[in-house]
Each structure stands twice: as C-alpha cells, then as structure tokens.
Design a protein around this motif. Structure first.
Motif, PDB file in Angstrom:
ATOM      1  N   GLY A 123       3.696   5.027  -7.780  1.00 31.14           N
ATOM      2  CA  GLY A 123       2.666   5.072  -8.809  1.00 31.14           C
ATOM      3  C   GLY A 123       2.432   3.749  -9.508  1.00 31.14           C
ATOM      4  N   VAL A 124       2.542   2.643  -8.759  1.00 32.33           N
ATOM      5  CA  VAL A 124       2.337   1.304  -9.324  1.00 32.33           C
ATOM      6  C   VAL A 124       0.848   0.984  -9.303  1.00 32.33           C
ATOM      7  CG1 VAL A 124       2.828  -1.159  -9.030  1.00 32.33           C
ATOM      8  CG2 VAL A 124       4.611   0.544  -8.561  1.00 32.33           C
ATOM      9  N   PRO A 131       0.809  -1.221   0.000  1.00 30.84           N
ATOM     10  CA  PRO A 131       0.000   0.000   0.000  1.00 30.84           C
ATOM     11  C   PRO A 131       0.845   1.274   0.000  1.00 30.84           C
ATOM     12  CG  PRO A 131      -0.919  -1.591   1.539  1.00 30.84           C
ATOM     13  CD  PRO A 131       0.417  -2.128   1.106  1.00 30.84           C
ATOM     14  N   THR A 132       2.023   1.240   0.646  1.00 33.69           N
ATOM     15  CA  THR A 132       2.885   2.418   0.718  1.00 33.69           C
ATOM     16  C   THR A 132       3.700   2.601  -0.554  1.00 33.69           C
ATOM     17  OG1 THR A 132       3.064   2.198   3.123  1.00 33.69           O
ATOM     18  CG2 THR A 132       4.726   3.546   2.017  1.00 33.69           C
ATOM     19  N   LEU A 133       4.386   1.547  -0.975  1.00 29.62           N
ATOM     20  CA  LEU A 133       5.287   1.719  -2.115  1.00 29.62           C
ATOM     21  C   LEU A 133       4.543   1.852  -3.436  1.00 29.62           C
ATOM     22  CD1 LEU A 133       5.863  -1.098  -3.981  1.00 29.62           C
ATOM     23  CD2 LEU A 133       6.878  -1.827  -1.828  1.00 29.62           C
ATOM     24  N   THR A 134       3.361   1.215  -3.567  1.00 35.92           N
ATOM     25  CA  THR A 134       2.604   1.392  -4.814  1.00 35.92           C
ATOM     26  C   THR A 134       2.117   2.836  -4.951  1.00 35.92           C
ATOM     27  OG1 THR A 134       0.611   0.577  -3.690  1.00 35.92           O
ATOM     28  CG2 THR A 134       1.855  -1.008  -5.011  1.00 35.92           C
ATOM     29  N   THR A 135       1.754   3.449  -3.831  1.00 35.95           N
ATOM     30  CA  THR A 135       1.338   4.856  -3.864  1.00 35.95           C
ATOM     31  C   THR A 135       2.519   5.767  -4.162  1.00 35.95           C
ATOM     32  OG1 THR A 135      -0.445   4.430  -2.286  1.00 35.95           O
ATOM     33  CG2 THR A 135       0.277   6.713  -2.534  1.00 35.95           C
ATOM     34  N   GLN A 162      -0.124  -3.694 -12.468  1.00 34.12           N
ATOM     35  CA  GLN A 162       1.330  -3.800 -12.415  1.00 34.12           C
ATOM     36  C   GLN A 162       1.774  -4.564 -11.159  1.00 34.12           C
ATOM     37  OE1 GLN A 162       2.266   0.371 -12.707  1.00 34.12           O
ATOM     38  NE2 GLN A 162       2.507   0.314 -14.930  1.00 34.12           N
ATOM     39  N   TYR A 163       1.063  -4.336 -10.054  1.00 37.46           N
ATOM     40  CA  TYR A 163       1.391  -5.074  -8.833  1.00 37.46           C
ATOM     41  C   TYR A 163       1.125  -6.573  -9.019  1.00 37.46           C
ATOM     42  CZ  TYR A 163       1.302  -6.663  -3.993  1.00 37.46           C
ATOM     43  OH  TYR A 163       1.534  -7.348  -2.834  1.00 37.46           O
TER      44      TYR A 163
END
Length: 428
Positions: free
Chosen positions: A41-42, A34-38, A46-47
């Motif tokens: 911009g993933v 939740p943190t790194l995708t935000t 893509q995840y």
C-alpha cells in the motif's frame, strides 16, 4: 584486448563485474516497485521518498571517494561491496515505506563507492590514451546490472516473491567480494603484471597528474574551475539514469498498461542501448583525437553529440505506440551513457591520481543531487501533470550541461603539458 600481457583489461573487467552487481542491487527496487507498492500500500509520493532516501545516501560519494583514496582501492572497495550486499538482503525483511527509506539511504551510502572506485582503477591501471575506453568498459557494468534486473527480479517474484529478489541480488554481491579479494592487486604489487605492461602504463600517463604524497583536499578541489566544469553537467545529466532505473517500470505499468511479464520483456532494452553508448562515447572521442582534437575537446564534443541525441527522449510522452516509446527510451539510454561515461572519465584527465576517487565522488554527489530533486518532483507532480514534461526536461537539461562543459573546463592541451598542473588547479 584480452590477450596475454594485457592484465589491465582483465582488471577493469573485474571492476566492471563489481559495477554490474552494484547496479543490479540498486535497480532491484525499481523493478519490484509495481508489486511491492501494491502489496504494502505504498503511494507514489511515498515511493518518491524511498527513492529520495537512496539519493541522499549516495550523495555521500565524496566520503566514499576519500575512503578509497586513503585506505586503498582493494580494501576500501571490498568493505563497501560487503556493506551494500548485506543491506540489499535486508530489504527482504522490510514491511513499510519508512523501513525501505532507511535501508535505501544506507544502500546509497555504500553503493556510492562504485564510480569513484572504477575511476580510481582506470587512473591507476591505464595510460591516458586508453582511459576513455577503459572508463567505457567499466561503465558497461552500470548498464548490464540495470539490464539484468528486470528479468531476474520478475523471475524471483513469479517463482518466489519480491523479497527473494533482494536476497538473491545481495548474495551475488558477496560472491563478487570473494573474487575481488582473491584477484585484485595494485599495479605496484601485482605479481602477474609484466615489466613491459607496467612501463606502458607509467610512460603513457601525464606527468602533471602523478599522485602526490599528501591526502586529497576537498576544499581545494571545490575551488577549482575544472571541478565545477564536470560536476554541473553531471547534476543536469544524471536525472536521466535515475528516471530509467526508478521510474520507467512504473511509467510502463501506469501509463502504457504493461503487465509484469511485459516489463520483464521490455524494461531492460534501454540498458542494452546504454551498453552501446558506453563504448560509443570513448570511441568517438578517440576518433576525434586522431583527427587533431585535444583530449579535452574530444571529450567535450562526444558529450555534445550525446546531448543532441538526448532530444529524442523528449518525445516519449507524445507518441501513441508504446513500442515507439520504448525505442525512444532506448535512444535516451544510448545517448545518456555516451555523454555520461565521457564526463565521468574527465576526472582522470584533469586531476591527479591521488585525487581521482575524491573528485569523482564529489562530482557524483552533484549528479545524485540532481536525481534526488528530479525524483521528488516526479513524485509530487506526476499525478497532476503526467510524465511528459519530465521527459522533455531531460532533453533540455543535457543541452545546458554541454554548454557548461564547454564554458567552464579549461583545456590543458591548448597551453601545453607544462602548464597542465596549474590549469588543473585553476580557480573560477
């Protein structure tokens, strides 16, 4: 269990600690998602490709199992653990989803060694009557590692950043490698294994499953009915674990409105329940054996009980209360490990010790292929259909897996030990 003279239980405890680190490192991505995708911009799709890359890598478990059977458990497992630790730390240097996908693929390749290594240790160190419980103890590591990930990763993110979470978990793996190289020896060479315990181990193993001098043959294994009898149920059952580890934190954030602190508080609970399932499955099988069921039928019954309990996870999307949803996810974790540890242990019940790591790795490939397909379907369809159909599918798939386990696996106990070797090699 751990009194003096029971060295085998200390050994499986060391293996369990390695499995704990293994699942901690692989679960770090899911909690940090939740943190790194935000931040990077993933997108959700893509995840799903990132998680899919991990599943492609871990599908190489047969290669890991073959290496462990060939090089030996001590050397092979140390090499793989060193690799997965360094690759985990390298995640902290990634800045794009393709970089994460490449690293996840390499991580899966290295971490695919955990289950084959664990089952090889169980087959070498334990008599038949204790293999189920030993497999359950080893598989607790999967649940504990996944349970530790949410609080550890959230702490690292809040104290430092998401990159630190990967550095810390990877460093823990290197510490375990030192412990492994220092304390592990095989039963044939361990200086602290007493003659009495060595005799207990050797006399409690089935003669038809003794190791052979020749190297394991994957092609011959693929032609056996019993291999597909444990591999296909794993293909159907393993998506539950992938969902709990990789998608539940995102589900709790996007659907249930949880923030990072709430994820730290609740996302680990299904894995606590899974710990209990690791012990419940073998205990149930042993209980049934004492009441007259053969070893294989006891294992199949325990798997079936777990599959029936898995029906509960199908209702996660239908309940309004987020806390009731967490409770149902906990039931799913308990039920999944009840059946999962049971079917994984069956590789040591049906195949020779010199083949166990290879068989476990090949069956693991089927299981992780199921996770890959399921994860890609979630990534492609969740935006339009939501998570509810996928939770329902998890319940149905395990019931089908139970039917296949009863249909395909031949029970050596029905024909007597004299025919065990022939049955273990029986073709479909």
């Amino acid at each position: 269990m751990f009194r003096r003279g029971n060295l085998r239980w200390w050994i499986i405890g060391l293996v369990m600690l390695g499995a704990t680190i293994n699942y901690l490192t692989r679960s770090t991505m899911g909690v940090a998602a939740p943190t790194l995708t935000t931040e990077l911009g993933v997108t959700t799709q893509q995840y799903s490709w990132i998680t899919g890359a991990f599943q492609l890598g871990i599908m190489m478990q047969p290669a890991a199992g073959y290496v462990l059977d060939t090089l030996g458990l001590k050397t092979g497992f140390a090499l793989f653990a060193t690799a997965w630790s360094l690759i985990t730390m390298a995640h902290g240097l990634a800045n794009s989803w393709p970089a994460f996908a490449a690293l996840r693929g390499l991580l899966g390749l290295a971490e695919g060694s955990a289950n084959p290594a664990g089952m090889k240790a169980v087959s070498e160190w334990f008599p038949a009557r204790e293999r189920g419980l030993a497999g359950g103890v080893f598989n607790i590591g999967a649940s504990v590692g996944s349970m530790l990930a949410p609080p550890l990763v959230v702490w690292a993110i809040l104290t430092y950043d998401w990159r630190a979470a990967f550095y810390i978990s990877g460093a823990l793996g290197l510490v375990w490698v030192v412990l492994w190289l220092t304390f592990y020896r095989s039963p044939d060479t361990h200086p602290r294994l007493s003659p009495e315990e060595k005799r207990l181990i050797s006399e409690g193993r089935e003669a038809h499953l003794e190791a052979e001098d020749r190297k394991p043959s994957p092609l011959r294994i693929l032609r056996t009915r019993n291999f597909w009898g444990i591999a296909l149920p794993r293909f159907l059952a393993d998506p539950t674990w992938g969902t709990l580890a990789f998608w539940v934190p995102l589900y709790l954030t996007t659907v249930r409105g949880f923030d990072l602190a709430q994820i730290a508080m609740f996302a680990w609970l299904p894995f606590v329940a899974a710990d209990l399932g690791c012990l419940f499955g073998p205990t149930l099988a042993l209980f049934l054996q004492k009441r007259g069921l053969s070893l294989i039928n006891a294992r199949r019954t325990a798997f079936t009980v777990g599959a029936v309990m898995m029906i509960g996870i199908g209702f996660v999307g239908f309940v309004d209360s987020p806390y009731l949803a967490i409770l149902l996810l906990c039931l799913g974790g308990f039920a999944h490990q009840t059946l999962s540890v049971t079917v994984i242990t069956m590789s040591s019940d049906l195949f020779r010790r010199s083949e166990v790591a290879t068989v476990t790795g090949m069956a693991g490939t089927c299981g992780n292929f199921g996770v890959l397909v399921f994860s890609l379907l979630i990534g492609s369809l969740v935006a339009t259909v939501g998570y509810t159909p996928f939770f329902v599918a998890l319940a149905v798939l395990d019931l089908v897996g139970a039917a296949l386990l009863w249909t395909l696996v031949r029970d050596p106990g029905r024909t007597g030990p004299a025919n065990g070797a022939a049955i273990a090699q029986a073709t479909p």
